[in-house]
Design an enzyme around this catalytic site. Structure first.
Site, PDB file in Angstrom:
ATOM      1  CG  HIS A   1      39.271  41.446  40.665  1.00 26.06           C
ATOM      2  ND1 HIS A   1      40.020  40.955  41.704  1.00 26.06           N
ATOM      3  CD2 HIS A   1      38.547  40.376  40.218  1.00 26.06           C
ATOM      4  CE1 HIS A   1      39.767  39.669  41.880  1.00 26.06           C
ATOM      5  NE2 HIS A   1      38.868  39.287  40.990  1.00 26.06           N
TER       6      HIS A   1
ATOM      7  CG  HIS B   1      41.303  36.708  37.893  1.00 27.32           C
ATOM      8  ND1 HIS B   1      40.662  35.502  37.678  1.00 27.32           N
ATOM      9  CD2 HIS B   1      40.623  37.311  38.890  1.00 27.32           C
ATOM     10  CE1 HIS B   1      39.634  35.410  38.478  1.00 27.32           C
ATOM     11  NE2 HIS B   1      39.586  36.496  39.240  1.00 27.32           N
TER      12      HIS B   1
ATOM     13  CD  GLU C   1      41.815  35.309  41.790  1.00 26.14           C
ATOM     14  OE1 GLU C   1      41.590  36.487  42.109  1.00 26.14           O
ATOM     15  OE2 GLU C   1      40.922  34.453  41.751  1.00 26.14           O
TER      16      GLU C   1
HETATM   17  C1  GLA Z   1      37.782  36.491  42.046  1.00 29.46           C
HETATM   18  C2  GLA Z   1      36.713  36.711  43.026  1.00 29.46           C
HETATM   19  C3  GLA Z   1      35.488  36.002  42.599  1.00 29.46           C
HETATM   20  C4  GLA Z   1      35.078  36.467  41.231  1.00 29.46           C
HETATM   21  C5  GLA Z   1      36.190  36.256  40.282  1.00 29.46           C
HETATM   22  C6  GLA Z   1      35.848  36.804  38.925  1.00 29.46           C
HETATM   23  O1  GLA Z   1      38.298  35.239  42.103  1.00 29.46           O
HETATM   24  O2  GLA Z   1      37.074  36.318  44.330  1.00 29.46           O
HETATM   25  O3  GLA Z   1      34.475  36.213  43.513  1.00 29.46           O
HETATM   26  O4  GLA Z   1      34.756  37.812  41.281  1.00 29.46           O
HETATM   27  O5  GLA Z   1      37.352  36.872  40.756  1.00 29.46           O
HETATM   28  O6  GLA Z   1      34.593  36.404  38.476  1.00 29.46           O
END
Ligand code: GLA
Length: 385
Positions: A138, A211, A349
């Site tokens: 991210h 997110h 997402e």
């Molecule tokens: C995304 C990732 C997860 C986790 C979340 C935040 O969805 O794929 O593994 O890191 O973000 O906690």
């Protein structure tokens, strides 16, 4: 209309007060759409963040802060017309700054993981910040979810907020100065539209997303296990134990990953016979959309039987990461002191595939000078009685 909603409607009418609370009841019919700005607090370096409340003519509200471009709250009506928040979030800026597991946040430069934080583009290697065991996740330690964006309300007949941010050459290890614009629009038809754009002055990679953690019960009353999901995706990306795609595109048919027909999320989330479920501790995978064109198309529907709320998702992206809040463990205290436990939310997402910069066969995430990165995602709310 119950007593609380009558009182609330009266308050709204007297003096044209605009409500900014996260939970509200049925609005008066003559409610005006609009946008309001309020101070939200100060960051450690003294800069201030603001909170913008967007309201549509149907009474739905979206609250957005320019810190991290975070969607702080989003209300939607249930089958009886009761507006409640359908996202997870915090009561204060301080908590968002201190420990936010990406609730509501804009994610960049690269949503999801890049293996070992390394990739090579045009023969030039880049080394990114590693912030998720051995991988980059991210956008790094200070991703777009932790920077202060410049916010400008957009004129128009639907309330909209434009956020801009310039990410410097080398930020978190990425090449090129990247200029990013994100516009949140709260449409009349109870849809939150997010438009993303970016340009660069050096070849780079980009994969922007949002997110938000959704729980359609309203006020996150229960887990999302009873939510019913349909995903227009006939393949998904199996991962290794660090959640990096193996490179294979696996048909969902006959697996716990088949949501091509409406299926209760809890039905197969703990399918112990599937190593993929074990790696994700539930669902934390990228689904390849059956229509992977750049057209805006419906890709997912989520239905919550008790409230009757339905969320449909449309996107121009080729894939979606479906994550079921497997890492929430009750240690995060959300709105009104409420502890968010495991599987109290789901994320959809919309994105390109994780680790694309290291997988030449995946759709490209490369952006070059002169090109414009442009994607759109819409989350729309309705009810089914
Ligand atoms: C995304 C990732 C997860 C986790 C979340 C935040 O969805 O794929 O593994 O890191 O973000 O906690």
């Amino acid at each position: 209309m119950n007593q609380r909603s009558t009182l609330l409607s009266l308050a709204l009418l007297i003096g044209g007060i605009t409500m900014t609370s996260c939970t509200s009841n049925k609005p008066a019919d003559d409610q005006k759409s609009g946008l309001e700005k309020a101070a939200y607090g100060q960051l450690h370096d003294g800069r201030s963040a603001d909170l913008y409340t967007l309201r549509n003519s149907a009474g739905m509200t979206a609250q957005i802060t320019n810190y991290g471009g975070i969607l702080v709250g989003l209300t939607a009506p249930d089958k009886d017309g009761q507006f409640e928040d359908v996202t997870l979030g915090f009561d204060s800026l301080t908590t968002y700054v201190k420990s936010n597991p990406y609730f509501g946040a804009l994610i960049g430069r690269y949503g999801n993981r890049i293996a070992k934080g390394k990739f090579t583009l045009d023969g030039k290697p880049s080394t990114l910040v590693v912030n998720n065991t051995v991988n980059h996740l991210h956008g790094g330690t200070v991703g777009f979810d932790k920077v202060l964006w410049t916010a400008t309300p957009v004129e128009g007949d639907e309330p909209a907020l434009k956020l801009t941010y310039t990410s410097k050459d080398g930020e978190e290890g990425y090449p090129g100065n990247l200029s990013v614009t994100v516009v949140y629009t709260l449409q009349k038809d109870n849809a939150l539209k997010i438009d993303y754009e970016a340009t660069t002055d050096k070849p780079t990679v980009v994969n922007l997303t949002n997110h938000t953690y959704f729980n359609l019960t309203g006020g996150a009353k229960r887990t999302i296990l009873d939510h019913v999901l349909t995903l227009n995706a006939d393949r998904f990306l199996p991962v290794n134990e660090t959640l990096i795609p193996t490179g294979q595109l696996k048909p969902v048919s006959g697996t716990a990953f088949d949501f091509t027909k409406a299926t209760r999320i809890g039905d197969r989330i703990d399918d112990s016979t599937d190593v993929q479920i074990k790696y994700g501790m539930g669902y934390d995978h990228c689904w390849v959309l059956s229509d992977s064109s750049h057209n805006l198309k419906p890709i997912a529907t989520v239905f919550e039987p008790t409230s009757g709320r339905v969320m449909t998702v449309q996107t121009t992206e080729p894939a979606v990461q479906f994550y079921t809040g497997n890492f929430l463990d009750g240690s995060v205290t959300g709105r009104e002191g409420f502890p968010y436990k495991r599987r109290y939310a789901l994320c959809l997402e919309t994105e390109h595939y994780p680790n694309s910069p290291n997988q030449p066969a995946f759709p490209t995430t490369v952006l070059r000078p002169g090109q414009t990165y442009k994607t759109t995602t819409i989350y729309q709310f309705s009810v089914k009685k």
